[in-house]
Write a protein that holds these residues in place. Structure first.
Motif, short mmCIF file in Angstrom:
data_model
loop_
_atom_site.label_atom_id
_atom_site.label_comp_id
_atom_site.label_asym_id
_atom_site.label_seq_id
_atom_site.Cartn_x
_atom_site.Cartn_y
_atom_site.Cartn_z
N LEU A 313 0.77 -1.27 -0.05
CA LEU A 313 0.00 0.10 -0.02
C LEU A 313 0.82 1.30 0.01
CD1 LEU A 313 -2.75 -1.19 2.42
CD2 LEU A 313 -3.21 -0.68 0.02
N GLY A 314 1.98 0.99 0.21
CA GLY A 314 2.88 2.34 0.21
C GLY A 314 2.87 3.42 1.16
N VAL A 315 2.31 2.59 2.49
CA VAL A 315 2.16 3.48 3.87
C VAL A 315 3.80 3.69 4.05
CG1 VAL A 315 1.55 3.36 6.02
CG2 VAL A 315 0.26 2.34 4.20
N PRO A 316 4.16 4.80 4.33
CA PRO A 316 5.64 5.29 4.92
C PRO A 316 5.95 4.51 6.27
CG PRO A 316 4.50 7.17 4.14
CD PRO A 316 3.47 6.13 4.27
N GLU A 317 7.08 4.02 6.24
CA GLU A 317 7.67 3.19 7.41
C GLU A 317 7.60 4.26 8.39
OE1 GLU A 317 10.78 0.77 6.13
OE2 GLU A 317 10.92 -0.50 8.26
N ALA A 331 -4.49 5.48 8.12
CA ALA A 331 -5.67 5.23 7.37
C ALA A 331 -5.62 5.86 6.10
CB ALA A 331 -6.72 5.58 8.32
N ALA A 332 -5.40 7.06 6.12
CA ALA A 332 -5.40 8.01 4.88
C ALA A 332 -4.34 7.42 3.76
CB ALA A 332 -4.91 9.45 5.41
N SER A 333 -3.14 6.97 4.28
CA SER A 333 -2.29 6.37 3.47
C SER A 333 -2.59 5.22 2.75
CB SER A 333 -0.77 6.24 4.01
OG SER A 333 -0.17 7.60 4.52
N MET A 334 -3.35 4.34 3.69
CA MET A 334 -3.98 3.02 3.19
C MET A 334 -4.85 3.52 2.09
SD MET A 334 -4.22 0.99 6.74
CE MET A 334 -5.28 -0.48 5.81
#
Lengths: 412, 412
Positions: A313-317, A331-334
């Protein structure tokens, strides 16, 4: 008084914890539009005396009795015997059903055993009601001015024999029954007793109107019922409900949230992708429970493990480390990630603490963050759901779909 | 004769199609280990006379009666009135519950209205049973040598008051009851009547043993019951079931397939990723319904649209074109793709025609392909499931998890 029907559900498994009896719900719903009422349901074990006793008492109270279950091939299936004994009739083989039974066994490559043949035994003098989806047929028996229907117990078969044979017969027999009119309003975001309190302050229920509230899985169904000659009472009451509950009403019909969302997406020719953590696929499962959902649902990512949130999903680590998986930011990044990667118009995400473990003071069990991303941006919402793991997952699924609904409608 | 208990479930919503009554299932299961039996369940509408009548008759038949529902704040909640009228008692306010009610409203940021206060009314002389998860408390009333419990209707509250107050009381009161021993075997892959026929050919049921079959969602539970002094009968019968059904037995306890698979993965410290088409997230939803599943479940891809199968799972476009989405080849590619992309030990996939539309002669509604990929290779399996969309999705989910189970055990 409306014409009353009783159900006697037989089966030790209904009373020993093995199975949930759904027949009363199905039957009650089906009778209503015919102007008939299910006035009582009795569950008894696979015991000839208990079944005969319950059927006899039901026949004393009402003119139409349905009996379900106990028509199978195994030794604990004794409903035929109980009814035959009660009515003083014999049990006979229904030859017409036998050839159908042979045919069905052939299709699924199974051999018809003598034990399986027990399924086509019926009470003498009964009208046999062919079972379109199973082996044992249903039966209609008239005796002393009363009508007794016997239906197979497995829900699919009960439902099939009910809709194919029983309901059409009842509709014909009770053509003169005073039918009732209903208005159903589906509500998300207000609890049942708050909702009832708000409506009582508006003078609910008005005379001639029956109001019922039914909460399930986080939503409340408000049902307004009146006899068909009182349509105006229903209309006025509906207007009050709309005024009081406004945007919390997600449907004015018996629709599920996933059906409502599906229709909105279909109308706009928009597509949806989902990114789920705490619900583990439950949102996708609900969306795809609607036949035809392939027209608007692309699919989704179940990002249960944080590594999947990052890789798929590319959520930043750094965001996960700083805010935690259950946060507005994640939640927004997902939602943004799944929208972009699956190429959908809307991305819907959910991440929360379903419990029973994993809660902290700051992020307690039941805390859920949801987000919807679309071309215009991203909206987020959070709520703390009470209850256990199942309840939190089920009601948060509903609220996430409701957030999407409101976003599509442009109210958030 | 075992000591018998009856349940009277009140609520018009149980009979009008609004809700499925789950109390009998919960109660029946809970009574069994106490040596008690739920002998009858009666559902009646929110009507004082109907409730009083059903409770009176239940009290004539047995010594312990549970009544559920109708304790809420709304005008259709009349269970207290019915019981008070039946027993000739008054209704009083339970002051001790009032402060608890105020507290609960505060936690969830709600105002306590006079209407909501109705929830703490009880029948005079009752022992009040605090409700740990809701507003209205339960009640225990003794009268004429009989015991009547009144419990709130919402399932979470019913279950909480039952386990906190009712079951401990019953256990104490019926300490001498002859308890029963049970053996449960869970079966996947053999139909209920085939299974019964096979066991009857082996002389089932032997004397002193009660055998019950319960089919649900594609699996069959075989339950062997005998009084505690007949353990040997249970052991011998279990051995027969094992010999006849072999690898079709997935658990020897009341476990779900997802619990069994979860335990196997946990024991082996292995991880799982899922790739779902026709079930739309249902497999992930089931796996994550087990608390602690984050230890072995990475997540999954819901590849509902073929473009998602290509982009997120690496299914070759040529393969989709040549074999179709519902094929052995695509199922295998999906399992391999999700295993590799999510970095799991096992990849489990499913693709099928859930219907009601989309079936062809070659690929009819109900045809489902499943695959498991691991380090050693990929196994596939297909089956045509009968039934409607919900049934096909539910039973194919079970079979897919069973394929994974057998792969982990090394039998496929």
């Amino acid at each position: 008084m409306k014409t009353q029907v009783e159900l006697v559900a037989t089966g030790s498994e209904l009373l020993s914890g093995r199975i949930v009896n759904r027949h009363a719900q199905v039957l009650g719903e089906a009778l209503l539009p015919l102007g008939l009422t299910l006035s009582r349901e009795t569950s008894v074990p696979d015991d000839i005396q208990a079944i005969a006793d319950a059927v006899r008492m039901a026949l004393q109270r009402v003119d139409v009795v349905l009996v379900s279950g106990g028509l199978g091939a195994t030794t604990d299936d004794v409903t035929r015997e109980a009814v035959a004994e009660l009515l003083g009739r014999r049990i006979v083989k229904d030859e017409a059903s036998l050839s159908g039974l042979r045919e069905k066994y052939k299709i699924f490559g199974r051999e018809l055993s003598p034990i399986s043949e027990r399924q086509i035994l019926v009470v003498e003098g009964s009208v046999v009601l062919p079972n379109p989806v199973g082996m044992a047929p249903g039966q209609r028996i008239e005796s002393g001015g009363k009508v007794l229907f016997i239906l197979p117990g497995p829900p699919r078969e009960f439902n099939a024999v009910l809709s194919t044979h029983v309901l059409p017969w009842l509709q014909e027999a009770f053509r003169g029954a005073l039918s009732v009119t209903q208005k159903i309003l589906m509500v998300c975001g207000v609890g049942e007793s708050d909702l009832a309190a708000q409506l009582e302050m508006e003078g609910f229920p008005p005379p001639g109107l029956d109001v019922a509230y039914c909460a399930s899985g986080g939503r409340v169904e408000v049902r307004l019922t009146a006899t068909s000659d009182r349509q105006a009472v229903i209309d006025q009451a509906s207007e009050v409900v709309r005024r009081v509950l406004g945007r919390h009403i997600f449907a004015e019909d018996r629709l599920t949230m996933e059906e409502v969302v599906g229709r909105l997406l279909l109308e706009r020719r928009s597509t949806l992708a989902t990114a789920e953590s705490c619900t583990g696929g439950g949102i996708g499962q609900r969306i795809t429970s609607v036949s035809g959902s392939s027209a608007y649902y692309m699919g989704g990512i179940i990002a249960y493990d944080n590594r999947v949130k990052i890789s798929q999903l590319g959520v930043p680590e750094t965001e996960l480390a700083a805010q935690g998986a259950v946060s507005k930011e994640v939640a927004a990044s997902m939602a943004q990630g799944v929208r972009q990667r699956l190429g959908a118009d809307y991305g819907l995400s959910i991440t929360g603490v379903a419990g029973p473990t994993g809660g902290t003071d700051e992020k307690p069990v039941g805390l859920v963050w949801m987000a919807v991303a679309d071309a215009a941006g991203t909206v987020t919402s959070s709520r703390r759901f009470p209850g256990d793991r199942d309840w939190i997952r089920e009601s948060s699924t509903l609220f996430a779909l409701d957030l999407l609904r409101r976003r599509i409608l442009g109210t958030v």
